[in-house]
Design a protein around this motif. Structure first.
Motif, PDB file in Angstrom:
ATOM      1  N   THR A  21       0.842  -1.192   0.000  1.00  0.00           N
ATOM      2  CA  THR A  21       0.000   0.000   0.000  1.00  0.00           C
ATOM      3  C   THR A  21       0.878   1.244   0.000  1.00  0.00           C
ATOM      4  O   THR A  21       1.925   1.267   0.660  1.00  0.00           O
ATOM      5  CB  THR A  21      -0.934   0.025   1.227  1.00  0.00           C
ATOM      6  OG1 THR A  21      -1.615   1.292   1.284  1.00  0.00           O
ATOM      7  CG2 THR A  21      -0.163  -0.163   2.522  1.00  0.00           C
ATOM      8  N   GLN A  36      -2.749   2.163   9.903  1.00  0.00           N
ATOM      9  CA  GLN A  36      -3.430   1.945   8.625  1.00  0.00           C
ATOM     10  C   GLN A  36      -3.057   0.591   8.040  1.00  0.00           C
ATOM     11  O   GLN A  36      -3.900  -0.089   7.434  1.00  0.00           O
ATOM     12  CB  GLN A  36      -3.075   3.072   7.650  1.00  0.00           C
ATOM     13  CG  GLN A  36      -3.465   4.452   8.154  1.00  0.00           C
ATOM     14  CD  GLN A  36      -4.106   5.310   7.090  1.00  0.00           C
ATOM     15  OE1 GLN A  36      -5.115   4.932   6.517  1.00  0.00           O
ATOM     16  NE2 GLN A  36      -3.535   6.464   6.840  1.00  0.00           N
ATOM     17  N   ASN A  89      -5.021  -2.002   9.878  1.00  0.00           N
ATOM     18  CA  ASN A  89      -6.424  -1.943   9.457  1.00  0.00           C
ATOM     19  C   ASN A  89      -6.620  -2.628   8.103  1.00  0.00           C
ATOM     20  O   ASN A  89      -7.631  -3.306   7.876  1.00  0.00           O
ATOM     21  CB  ASN A  89      -6.893  -0.489   9.379  1.00  0.00           C
ATOM     22  CG  ASN A  89      -7.108   0.139  10.739  1.00  0.00           C
ATOM     23  OD1 ASN A  89      -7.301  -0.559  11.732  1.00  0.00           O
ATOM     24  ND2 ASN A  89      -7.071   1.460  10.804  1.00  0.00           N
ATOM     25  N   LEU A  90      -5.654  -2.455   7.209  1.00  0.00           N
ATOM     26  CA  LEU A  90      -5.732  -3.131   5.921  1.00  0.00           C
ATOM     27  C   LEU A  90      -5.555  -4.639   6.108  1.00  0.00           C
ATOM     28  O   LEU A  90      -6.326  -5.442   5.571  1.00  0.00           O
ATOM     29  CB  LEU A  90      -4.655  -2.585   4.981  1.00  0.00           C
ATOM     30  CG  LEU A  90      -4.484  -3.324   3.643  1.00  0.00           C
ATOM     31  CD1 LEU A  90      -5.775  -3.248   2.821  1.00  0.00           C
ATOM     32  CD2 LEU A  90      -3.304  -2.741   2.857  1.00  0.00           C
ATOM     33  N   VAL A 126      -6.076  -6.597   8.678  1.00  0.00           N
ATOM     34  CA  VAL A 126      -7.127  -7.324   9.402  1.00  0.00           C
ATOM     35  C   VAL A 126      -8.318  -7.626   8.485  1.00  0.00           C
ATOM     36  O   VAL A 126      -9.072  -8.574   8.747  1.00  0.00           O
ATOM     37  CB  VAL A 126      -7.564  -6.533  10.653  1.00  0.00           C
ATOM     38  CG1 VAL A 126      -8.545  -5.418  10.302  1.00  0.00           C
ATOM     39  CG2 VAL A 126      -8.152  -7.457  11.710  1.00  0.00           C
ATOM     40  N   SER A 127      -8.471  -6.871   7.416  1.00  0.00           N
ATOM     41  CA  SER A 127      -9.568  -7.146   6.483  1.00  0.00           C
ATOM     42  C   SER A 127      -9.329  -8.439   5.695  1.00  0.00           C
ATOM     43  O   SER A 127     -10.257  -8.970   5.078  1.00  0.00           O
ATOM     44  CB  SER A 127      -9.761  -5.965   5.513  1.00  0.00           C
ATOM     45  OG  SER A 127      -8.639  -5.820   4.657  1.00  0.00           O
ATOM     46  N   TYR A 128      -8.087  -8.951   5.731  1.00  0.00           N
ATOM     47  CA  TYR A 128      -7.758 -10.215   5.068  1.00  0.00           C
ATOM     48  C   TYR A 128      -7.604 -11.353   6.083  1.00  0.00           C
ATOM     49  O   TYR A 128      -7.233 -12.463   5.709  1.00  0.00           O
ATOM     50  CB  TYR A 128      -6.452 -10.083   4.279  1.00  0.00           C
ATOM     51  CG  TYR A 128      -6.562  -9.214   3.046  1.00  0.00           C
ATOM     52  CD1 TYR A 128      -6.766  -9.764   1.788  1.00  0.00           C
ATOM     53  CD2 TYR A 128      -6.459  -7.829   3.140  1.00  0.00           C
ATOM     54  CE1 TYR A 128      -6.861  -8.968   0.655  1.00  0.00           C
ATOM     55  CE2 TYR A 128      -6.547  -7.014   2.016  1.00  0.00           C
ATOM     56  CZ  TYR A 128      -6.759  -7.592   0.785  1.00  0.00           C
ATOM     57  OH  TYR A 128      -6.857  -6.804  -0.341  1.00  0.00           O
ATOM     58  N   PRO A 136     -11.813 -15.075   9.449  1.00  0.00           N
ATOM     59  CA  PRO A 136     -12.966 -14.713  10.289  1.00  0.00           C
ATOM     60  C   PRO A 136     -13.102 -15.697  11.449  1.00  0.00           C
ATOM     61  O   PRO A 136     -12.814 -16.888  11.310  1.00  0.00           O
ATOM     62  CB  PRO A 136     -14.148 -14.823   9.322  1.00  0.00           C
ATOM     63  CG  PRO A 136     -13.698 -15.791   8.269  1.00  0.00           C
ATOM     64  CD  PRO A 136     -12.223 -15.560   8.119  1.00  0.00           C
ATOM     65  N   GLN A 167     -12.861  -7.130  17.365  1.00  0.00           N
ATOM     66  CA  GLN A 167     -14.028  -6.265  17.179  1.00  0.00           C
ATOM     67  C   GLN A 167     -13.975  -5.049  18.101  1.00  0.00           C
ATOM     68  O   GLN A 167     -14.448  -3.970  17.736  1.00  0.00           O
ATOM     69  CB  GLN A 167     -15.303  -7.063  17.437  1.00  0.00           C
ATOM     70  CG  GLN A 167     -15.591  -8.122  16.391  1.00  0.00           C
ATOM     71  CD  GLN A 167     -16.832  -8.940  16.712  1.00  0.00           C
ATOM     72  OE1 GLN A 167     -17.514  -8.692  17.698  1.00  0.00           O
ATOM     73  NE2 GLN A 167     -17.118  -9.926  15.873  1.00  0.00           N
ATOM     74  N   PHE A 208     -10.626  -2.715  16.485  1.00  0.00           N
ATOM     75  CA  PHE A 208     -10.512  -2.366  15.062  1.00  0.00           C
ATOM     76  C   PHE A 208     -11.823  -1.771  14.557  1.00  0.00           C
ATOM     77  O   PHE A 208     -12.899  -2.187  14.981  1.00  0.00           O
ATOM     78  CB  PHE A 208     -10.157  -3.608  14.232  1.00  0.00           C
ATOM     79  CG  PHE A 208      -8.703  -3.959  14.258  1.00  0.00           C
ATOM     80  CD1 PHE A 208      -7.819  -3.380  13.360  1.00  0.00           C
ATOM     81  CD2 PHE A 208      -8.207  -4.859  15.191  1.00  0.00           C
ATOM     82  CE1 PHE A 208      -6.472  -3.707  13.375  1.00  0.00           C
ATOM     83  CE2 PHE A 208      -6.869  -5.194  15.227  1.00  0.00           C
ATOM     84  CZ  PHE A 208      -5.981  -4.618  14.322  1.00  0.00           C
ATOM     85  N   PRO A 209     -11.687  -0.781  13.629  1.00  0.00           N
ATOM     86  CA  PRO A 209     -10.464  -0.241  13.053  1.00  0.00           C
ATOM     87  C   PRO A 209      -9.716   0.652  14.041  1.00  0.00           C
ATOM     88  O   PRO A 209     -10.333   1.346  14.861  1.00  0.00           O
ATOM     89  CB  PRO A 209     -10.952   0.559  11.838  1.00  0.00           C
ATOM     90  CG  PRO A 209     -12.342   0.975  12.230  1.00  0.00           C
ATOM     91  CD  PRO A 209     -12.895  -0.168  13.033  1.00  0.00           C
TER      92      PRO A 209
END
Length: 283
Positions: A63, A70, A73-74, A76-78, A81, A159, A162-163
């Motif tokens: 990125t 940041q 945050n990016l 953790v989206s990957y 779950p 939870q 984040f974020p």
């Protein structure tokens, strides 16, 4: 085998050390047990390429946006779950078996977060830095584990935090989000951090750390009680051999506070360059 957790490794210009970190992390790693994600943020060196070579199975994200918060945050989206997330600084050494031990209390909801035992390698440091480190380790904070550099969060813990806000002291922000009884100390998880080699670099990194902690306190998250110099003085009472080290610690931290009081603008990011030799072997 199913993946048990995600390991997030934010990295900014860490080509000199990311290979070592990934090699250590993969020691004894059974294929498919951990999802490794390296987030190379605003790098101007070969961090991403070195990471891909060192860990071909890792997901390496790139990125142009700088900042550890940041990057996390990016990353953790990957993440997997409903599985724990481990945050690991790119310059620390920890093995896969130790990471698996770290996440164990999170797999059965015994805790929302977990931290391990930090060992400081000061072999290459100056005498003053080694003295400071010995005093620093007197802080009762360390008896409950080192929540910083390496820690794990349960899905509920993820939870909660984040974020992440865009703060310098991201580790401290996360640490202060949990009560003491929500954090498991896993003594069996031992990781290695390297002390700065000289006093100048130590002061720079402590300036960044203290500045970040002050911002978080101002945001309404005070530091836990029974930490700091006062607690260290109490711990040193019965250890006369550490009184000299404590004097060095107090002097260094006084200089750090003076420097912060007189600075006009904070630099972009202060970090220790002395433990990140260039790929050519120069410091």
């Amino acid at each position: 085998m199913s993946e048990l957790a995600t390991v997030l490794i934010p990295a900014w210009n860490e080509a000199a050390v990311i290979g070592r970190t990934l090699a250590t992390l993969q020691q004894g790693l059974a294929r498919g047990r951990l999802r490794l994600i390296v987030i190379a943020n605003a790098c101007t060196d070969d961090t991403a390429a070195v990471a891909r070579a060192a860990a071909p199975e890792a997901l390496v994200l790139e990125t142009p946006i700088a900042g550890k918060s940041q990057a996390l945050n990016l990353g953790v989206s990957y993440a997997l779950p409903s599985r724990p997330v481990v945050c690991l600084d790119a310059d620390l050494d920890v093995t896969a078996s130790q990471v698996l031990a770290l996440i164990a209390p999170l797999l059965d909801d015994r805790a929302l977060a977990a931290c391990g035992t930090m060992e400081v390698d000061s072999a290459g440091a100056s005498p003053a830095v080694r003295s400071w480190v010995r005093a620093w380790m007197l802080n009762p904070y360390f008896t409950h584990g080192k929540f910083g550099g390496l820690f794990a969060l349960s899905p509920k813990g993820v939870q909660r935090v984040f974020p992440l806000p865009l703060v310098t002291g991201d580790d401290e922000w996360i640490r202060r989000a949990f009560a003491a009884d929500e954090v498991a100390f896993v003594a069996a998880c031992r990781f290695v951090a390297r002390a700065p080699r000289n006093l100048s670099s130590l002061i720079q990194t402590r300036c960044r750390s203290l500045r970040g902690a002050r911002v978080i306190s101002a945001m309404g998250r005070p530091a836990p009680l029974r930490e700091g110099v006062g607690a260290m003085l109490m711990a040193a009472v019965s250890q006369p051999q550490r009184w000299g080290d404590l004097v060095v610690f107090v002097a260094v931290m006084a200089w750090v506070r003076l420097r912060l009081a007189t600075e006009r603008a904070a630099p972009r990011w202060e970090r220790d360059a002395t433990t990140r030799p260039s790929l050519s072997g120069k410091v």
